[in-house]
Scaffold this motif. Structure first.
Motif, mmCIF file in Angstrom:
data_model
loop_
_atom_site.group_PDB
_atom_site.id
_atom_site.type_symbol
_atom_site.label_atom_id
_atom_site.label_comp_id
_atom_site.label_asym_id
_atom_site.label_seq_id
_atom_site.Cartn_x
_atom_site.Cartn_y
_atom_site.Cartn_z
ATOM 1 N N GLU A 168 -11.642 -14.323 -2.000
ATOM 2 C CA GLU A 168 -11.378 -15.040 -0.748
ATOM 3 C C GLU A 168 -10.381 -14.278 0.118
ATOM 4 O OE1 GLU A 168 -10.207 -19.130 -1.453
ATOM 5 O OE2 GLU A 168 -11.952 -19.457 -2.738
ATOM 6 N N LEU A 169 -9.345 -13.717 -0.511
ATOM 7 C CA LEU A 169 -8.353 -12.917 0.209
ATOM 8 C C LEU A 169 -9.032 -11.726 0.887
ATOM 9 C CD1 LEU A 169 -5.384 -12.103 0.895
ATOM 10 C CD2 LEU A 169 -5.386 -10.848 -1.270
ATOM 11 N N GLN B 54 -10.924 -13.049 3.918
ATOM 12 C CA GLN B 54 -10.026 -13.489 4.988
ATOM 13 C C GLN B 54 -9.376 -12.310 5.701
ATOM 14 O OE1 GLN B 54 -7.207 -15.922 2.928
ATOM 15 N NE2 GLN B 54 -8.523 -17.733 2.920
ATOM 16 N N GLN B 55 -8.920 -11.326 4.935
ATOM 17 C CA GLN B 55 -8.213 -10.178 5.509
ATOM 18 C C GLN B 55 -9.156 -9.064 5.960
ATOM 19 O OE1 GLN B 55 -4.824 -10.015 6.021
ATOM 20 N NE2 GLN B 55 -4.772 -12.146 5.359
ATOM 21 N N LYS B 56 -10.444 -9.220 5.639
ATOM 22 C CA LYS B 56 -11.460 -8.207 5.961
ATOM 23 C C LYS B 56 -11.053 -6.843 5.402
ATOM 24 C CE LYS B 56 -13.072 -10.542 10.139
ATOM 25 N NZ LYS B 56 -12.377 -11.778 10.020
#
Length: 188
Positions: free
Chosen positions: A154-155, A158-160
């Protein structure tokens, strides 16, 4: 998972603008894969991440990496080593391109002696690290690696950013082979 500290970043940005002499704090860019600090070497500056993501890791005696944390904007690097007068406890490497505020050691020492605001920020950082380390240790004992793996994925989204399988395994404290099994189990 990804540690940031907006209050410390605001503090250092203000200090940067008001600093005398002007070369006490400079902005320095870094590239993905660049080593900012190396375990067992003496730091030459104190760094505070302006933008970008780094990984903080130990290199074990057997040559394996163990990632302690991913660090983002507002996180300070090298302060413990300066305060304790010791070589770097771990290595810091860029996961993405970014920049840091690079603070001269004599200037940082004078701030420690004279700036209550800096000392309050440092106390907050140290307390936060203790809490996070305790939470992570208990969390790893209570939950399967798959749960933390989901959070890391997920990180990434989110941070691409792209976190290598080796880094994910090093963060989870497992082998790449075990990681591949966990990914398969999650259908990834």
């Amino acid at each position: 998972m990804l540690r940031t500290n907006q209050l410390f970043l605001n503090y250092i940005e203000d200090l940067y603008e008001k600093q005398e002499p002007k070369e006490a704090i400079v902005i320095r860019s870094f590239s993905k894969g660049e080593r900012l600090f190396t375990q067992d070497e003496n730091p030459s500056k104190i760094l505070l991440i302006k933008e970008g993501i780094t990984k903080c890791f130990f290199l074990e005696e057997n040559g394996k990496e163990y990632i302690v944390e991913f660090l983002g904007k507002g996180e300070i690097l090298g302060e413990i080593e300066l305060i304790r007068n010791i070589p770097c406890l771990c290595s810091i490497e860029a996961v993405t391109n970014g920049s840091v505020y690079s603070v001269a050691i004599p200037y940082f020492r004078s701030l420690i002696k004279n700036d209550l605001s800096l000392n309050n920020h440092l106390l907050d950082v140290f307390a936060e690290r203790i809490v996070n380390t305790s939470k992570r240790a208990s969390y790893q004992q209570l939950y399967a690696a798959e749960h933390t793996l989901n959070q890391l994925l997920e990180l990434q989204a989110q941070q691409k950013i792209e976190i290598s399988k080796e880094d994910i395994a090093a963060y989870l404290g497992i082998t790449v082979r075990s990681l591949n099994r966990a990914l398969k189990k999650l259908g990834k």
